[in-house]
Design a protein around this motif. Structure first.
Motif, short mmCIF file in Angstrom:
data_model
loop_
_atom_site.label_atom_id
_atom_site.label_comp_id
_atom_site.label_asym_id
_atom_site.label_seq_id
_atom_site.Cartn_x
_atom_site.Cartn_y
_atom_site.Cartn_z
N LEU A 550 41.42 53.63 57.78
CA LEU A 550 40.89 52.98 58.98
C LEU A 550 39.43 52.59 58.79
O LEU A 550 39.01 51.48 59.15
N LEU A 551 38.62 53.51 58.22
CA LEU A 551 37.21 53.22 57.99
C LEU A 551 37.05 52.07 57.00
O LEU A 551 36.27 51.13 57.22
N CYS A 552 37.81 52.12 55.90
CA CYS A 552 37.71 51.07 54.89
C CYS A 552 38.20 49.73 55.41
O CYS A 552 37.63 48.67 55.09
N LEU A 553 39.29 49.73 56.19
CA LEU A 553 39.80 48.47 56.75
C LEU A 553 38.80 47.85 57.72
O LEU A 553 38.65 46.62 57.76
N LEU A 554 38.12 48.69 58.50
CA LEU A 554 37.11 48.17 59.41
C LEU A 554 35.95 47.54 58.64
O LEU A 554 35.50 46.42 58.97
N LEU A 555 35.47 48.21 57.59
CA LEU A 555 34.40 47.67 56.77
C LEU A 555 34.84 46.39 56.06
O LEU A 555 34.07 45.42 55.95
N ALA A 556 36.09 46.39 55.56
CA ALA A 556 36.59 45.19 54.86
C ALA A 556 36.68 44.01 55.82
O ALA A 556 36.32 42.88 55.47
N ALA A 557 37.19 44.26 57.03
CA ALA A 557 37.31 43.17 58.00
C ALA A 557 35.94 42.61 58.36
O ALA A 557 35.76 41.39 58.47
N THR A 571 40.14 35.24 51.43
CA THR A 571 39.53 36.19 52.35
C THR A 571 40.12 36.09 53.74
O THR A 571 40.19 37.09 54.47
N SER A 572 40.57 34.89 54.17
CA SER A 572 41.22 34.75 55.47
C SER A 572 42.52 35.55 55.51
O SER A 572 42.83 36.23 56.50
N LEU A 573 43.29 35.47 54.42
CA LEU A 573 44.54 36.23 54.36
C LEU A 573 44.27 37.73 54.39
O LEU A 573 44.92 38.49 55.12
N HIS A 574 43.27 38.18 53.60
CA HIS A 574 42.97 39.61 53.57
C HIS A 574 42.34 40.08 54.86
O HIS A 574 42.50 41.26 55.24
N LEU A 575 41.63 39.21 55.58
CA LEU A 575 41.10 39.57 56.90
C LEU A 575 42.22 39.87 57.89
O LEU A 575 42.20 40.89 58.59
N GLN A 576 43.23 38.99 57.95
CA GLN A 576 44.35 39.21 58.87
C GLN A 576 45.16 40.44 58.47
O GLN A 576 45.60 41.22 59.33
N PHE A 777 39.50 47.52 50.41
CA PHE A 777 38.04 47.53 50.48
C PHE A 777 37.43 47.68 49.08
O PHE A 777 36.42 47.03 48.75
N LEU A 778 38.06 48.50 48.24
CA LEU A 778 37.52 48.73 46.91
C LEU A 778 37.60 47.49 46.03
O LEU A 778 36.61 47.07 45.42
N VAL A 779 38.77 46.84 45.99
CA VAL A 779 38.98 45.71 45.08
C VAL A 779 38.29 44.45 45.59
O VAL A 779 37.61 43.75 44.82
N HIS A 780 38.41 44.16 46.86
CA HIS A 780 37.93 42.87 47.37
C HIS A 780 36.53 42.94 47.95
O HIS A 780 35.99 41.90 48.36
N CYS A 781 35.93 44.13 48.01
CA CYS A 781 34.57 44.24 48.53
C CYS A 781 33.63 44.90 47.52
O CYS A 781 32.72 44.27 46.98
N LEU A 782 33.86 46.18 47.23
CA LEU A 782 32.94 46.92 46.37
C LEU A 782 32.91 46.39 44.95
O LEU A 782 31.87 46.45 44.28
N LEU A 783 34.04 45.93 44.42
CA LEU A 783 34.07 45.45 43.04
C LEU A 783 33.80 43.95 42.92
O LEU A 783 33.98 43.37 41.86
N SER A 784 33.40 43.33 44.01
CA SER A 784 33.06 41.90 43.99
C SER A 784 31.55 41.75 43.86
O SER A 784 30.78 42.31 44.66
N LYS A 785 31.07 41.00 42.81
CA LYS A 785 29.64 40.81 42.56
C LYS A 785 28.98 40.14 43.75
O LYS A 785 27.89 40.55 44.19
#
Length: 832
Positions: A550-557, A571-576, A777-785
């Motif tokens: 839940l915490l990671c999904l909120l940060l990712a959104a 990112t639109s697909l991953h946001l939804q 959150f890890l793949v599409h946020c933290l590991l993105s330059k």
């Protein structure tokens, strides 16, 4: 040219109007295509079949003509059948029949013309002497008849074929109520009805005449057969079969012409292929009982029958050495055979209540009753049966009916370990009322084996259920389930316990109440279930993993929504997907156990159904986008992918799940919510409204993932050797594996929770899928330059010198990655 065009058009029109029929197919040389009911003539014309004609005549050349039936009976009249006959038109012909009131002397009911006419008038007065009632006179007329009254009499208003004098039809009743008025010319007298006679001392011929019924039975004026008993009725009598007798084939009971025969002993033969001296001796005794059976000896026959069965069950001898399958084959024959014989011979019992028993404990209670409105209750040993009269007796049947309840305690040893087959809905109910996985480990019989039967009706589909109350000494424990079962005869002659059509209404410490919609051989069976309780560790893992997700999904959104540098179709697909998973996990954690209010629980179950289906729909769109992007790397057609996804993603992501949930809710709304959780009920496969789409989606996504890897195989191998370091290879492997989790492919682990590996698979399934939000959150946020750069800008953190030099050095490889920036390798390309 114009004539050729018209000819061709005419030919096409003929083909459309007249498909090739049998006649046309046989006339291959004909220039015309002849319509139905016609044939080709001289190759260029058509002739209607006999009995048919066209508007142009019998022969025509116009292909648009049709052959219609000739009405030989209509004007102008072409057929004449003669006097007293009628013409009947048929397709392609006609025939003649005699008019009503006439009959042919030749015996032929139909004929063709006047020369064959043999119709003559039927003399109704001769053939039906009583067609005119009372003193009316029948007068034959041509084709009919009339009834006339003698002078001084008139027709009775209540019956126009009967005559009476004015004194009897004037509305007053001059005669006694037990007599009817008989008119004479100018006078009347009170006359007794047929089968009535004047009361002694009552004057005959006056209006004071009183009558009484003639008892034909006591006076010997009846015509009943010796096999029947005369029963007097008002103004008549009827012949009733004697007790223990039934009407002969072709006769009905309670008629003046009834003839009866003695009830036969039902056929009962030994099961084929079974070699047993005890069984052979038993059936030899049954044959002796059948040969000596008579209605007068029915009481002794029932007693001897129970005694023989009791002796066999008490001392089975070599029956115990038979294989289990053969033992059940024999027991099935004994149970159904004994019931059939008792049902047959009990018809010879007099009216009343009867109880028979054997020294071995076999008992039977029989209730022989005429139609009534009271309920029937039979008590046998420790079993009570209650049923209504209309369950036993067909409406309109006034004969005696027999209800029987048979107890066979000795059958227990043969049937205790027989297999149990549960109704399809019952296992689902067990899983819903007990948390965890239930597995039946053993079952025992709590009651005696009883047989319930009736004689006058089909007992398979009863109007109202029959109630049984079984007494037992064993009290069920929480992990023990009581079933009302009946013995089902298998196709191979053996049998098993079954629960279809029977259900438990209540269970107390020492008794169980059941209801069944059919009658058969019943018992109460208690099954012991081993319950695999919920693992506390799995519960902790579920709540911790979902909370972290839940915490990671909120940060990712928030990242997908606020980080302008990475906003695109991916990112639109991953946001939804993040939003749907966040809402679904939040509702699961806070409301899955809110079962107090059934309506609220059903709403929660429906919302969870929709949110999780929507999550999987967005996973499918992410997988599709991943595959299309990889494929278009080879053709540089990336813009078409974006256009397609923008049009399809919202109807598919939110619309398709809404349709599935709407159909499920409209078809079976009561199956949303279970006694233990606000989720889908397992009854009648309702959960497949969720499992079906989920299985389809993770299978398709797995295929998309594998095809994407295959497409990118050559692309990844062609990267600059400077960036093909061990560290980057490990990072790529990690991101590819994480993409499997994001696409929901790991839900297939739920299918593998069977057998010895079920416990391990349960842990893997729970850990991996509860952390799906963490992987996003890890793949599409933290590991993105780019995302990390944006985080530094937000947090006011400067880059180190080493990172800056590394970023400058890797800029040479950016051209290799610009078309794959939305694949799972996109963070790697930006990293290197």
């Amino acid at each position: 040219m114009r004539n050729r065009y018209l000819s061709l058009l005419s030919g096409l029109l003929v083909l459309l109007l007249f498909p090739m029929g049998p006649t046309a197919q046989n006339s291959k040389a004909c220039a015309l295509r002849c319509p139905p009911k016609s044939s080709c003539v001289n190759g260029n014309a058509c002739r209607c079949d006999p009995g048919f004609i066209s508007s142009s005549g019998e022969v025509f050349t116009d292909p648009l003509e049709s052959c219609d039936d000739i009405n030989e009976c209509g004007p102008p009249s072409l057929a004449y059948c003669g006097s007293s006959a009628d013409c009947q038109n048929t397709e392609g012909g006609y025939h003649c029949t005699c008019s009503p009131g006439f009959e042919p002397t030749s015996g032929a009911t139909i004929f063709q013309n006047e020369s064959e006419n043999t119709c003559q008038d039927v003399d109704e007065c001769q053939h039906r002497p009583r067609v005119c009632k009372g003193r009316s006179i029948c007068i034959n007329t041509k084709g009919s008849y009339t009834c006339q009254c003698p002078p001084g009499l008139e027709f009775n208003p209540e019956d126009p074929r009967d005559c009476t004098e004015k004194e009897c039809t004037s509305g007053r009743n001059p005669c006694h109520s037990s007599a009817h008025c008989l008119s004479f010319i100018g006078s009347f007298e009170g006359c007794c009805y047929p089968c009535w006679k004047p009361i002694p001392g009552s004057p005959k011929g006056s209006n004071n005449t009183a009558c009484k019924d003639v008892d034909e039975c006591s006076s010997g004026k009846h015509q009943c057969d010796n096999s029947t008993v005369c029963v007097n009725t008002v103004g008549s009598y009827m012949c009733h079969c004697r007790q223990g007798w039934v009407p002969k084939p072709g006769f009905r009971d309670k008629q003046m012409t009834t003839i009866c025969e003695e009830i036969p002993f039902p056929t009962w033969t030994a099961p084929p292929g079974i070699k047993s001296q005890a069984l052979s001796h038993f059936f030899k005794r049954i044959q002796d009982l059948g040969r000596n059976f008579s209605s007068a000896s029915v009481l002794n026959t029932v007693r001897d029958l129970l005694q023989e069965m009791g002796d066999l069950l008490e001392n089975p001898r070599d029956l115990k050495t038979l294989p289990l399958s053969e033992q059940r084959f024999v027991v099935t024959n004994l149970l159904f055979g004994l019931e059939n014989v008792l049902r047959g011979v009990s018809k010879a019992l007099p009216k009343g209540s009867w109880t028979f028993s054997s020294s071995a404990g076999i008992e039977v209670s029989l209730e022989v009753q005429a139609p009534s409105y009271r309920n029937i209750t039979l008590i046998q040993n420790r079993t009570e049966m209650m049923l209504t009269w209309d369950t036993v007796h067909d409406s309109g049947d006034s004969g005696l009916a027999v209800v029987g309840l048979l107890s066979t305690p000795g059958m227990h040893r043969f049937l205790a370990e027989a297999p149990l087959v549960l109704d399809a809905e019952e296992p689902a109910t067990l899983h819903e009322t007990h948390r965890g996985l239930l597995q039946e480990t053993s079952h025992i019989l709590l009651s005696d084996v009883i047989s319930a039967f009736i004689t006058n009706k089909d007992a398979e589909n009863l109007k109202s259920p029959v109630t049984f109350v079984f007494q037992h000494s064993v009290t069920p424990e929480p992990r023990q389930k009581v079933h009302c079962v009946y013995w089902e005869r298998g196709q191979n002659g053996s049998g098993h316990w079954d629960t279809r059509g029977c259900w438990v209404t209540s269970t107390r410490d020492n008794n169980t109440t059941c209801q069944c919609t059919h009658l058969s051989i019943f018992a109460v069976l208690m099954a012991h279930y081993s319950v695999q309780e919920e693992d506390p560790a799995l519960t902790v893992i579920t709540y911790m993993g979902l909370s972290l997700s839940l915490l990671c999904l909120l940060l990712a959104a928030l990242t997908f929504l606020l980080c302008k540098a990475i906003q695109n179709t991916s990112t639109s697909l991953h946001l939804q997907l993040s939003l749907c998973l966040f809402l679904a996990h939040l509702l699961f954690l806070t409301a899955i156990d809110r079962t107090e209010n059934k309506v609220l629980c059903a709403i929660i179950a429906g919302a969870l159904h929709y949110l999780y289906l929507a999550s999987f729909a967005w996973m499918l769109l992410v997988g599709l986008h991943l595959f299309l992007s990889a494929r278009n790397l080879m053709v540089v057609n990336y813009s078409s992918v974006n256009r397609f996804m923008k049009k399809a993603m919202f109807p598919v992501g939110y619309g398709v799940p809404a349709v599935i949930v709407a159909i499920s809710a409209a078809s079976r709304p009561r199956l949303y919510g279970t006694p233990t959780s606000c989720w889908l009920h397992s009854e009648k496969g309702f959960k497949w409204g969720f499992l079906g789409p989920v299985c389809a989606i993770f299978s398709v996504n797995l295929a998309f993932f594998l095809m994407t890897l295959w497409i990118l195989k050559s692309r990844l191998c062609s990267l600059n050797s400077e960036v093909s370091t061990l560290q980057n290879t490990r990072m790529l492997t990690f991101k590819a594996t994480a993409q499997l989790f994001i696409l929901g492919c790991t839900w297939c682990l739920g299918i593998l929770q069977v057998g010895p590996a079920a416990h391990v698979m349960s842990y893997l399934f729970t850990i991996i899928n509860s952390l799906q939000g963490v992987f996003i959150f890890l793949v599409h946020c933290l590991l993105s330059k780019q995302v990390r750069e944006q985080y530094r800008n937000w947090l006011r953190i400067k880059k180190t010198k080493a990172e800056s030099e590394n970023y400058t050095l890797s800029s040479r490889t950016m051209s290799d990655c610009k078309h794959s920036e939305e694949l799972f390798t996109e963070p790697l390309c930006k990293e290197v």
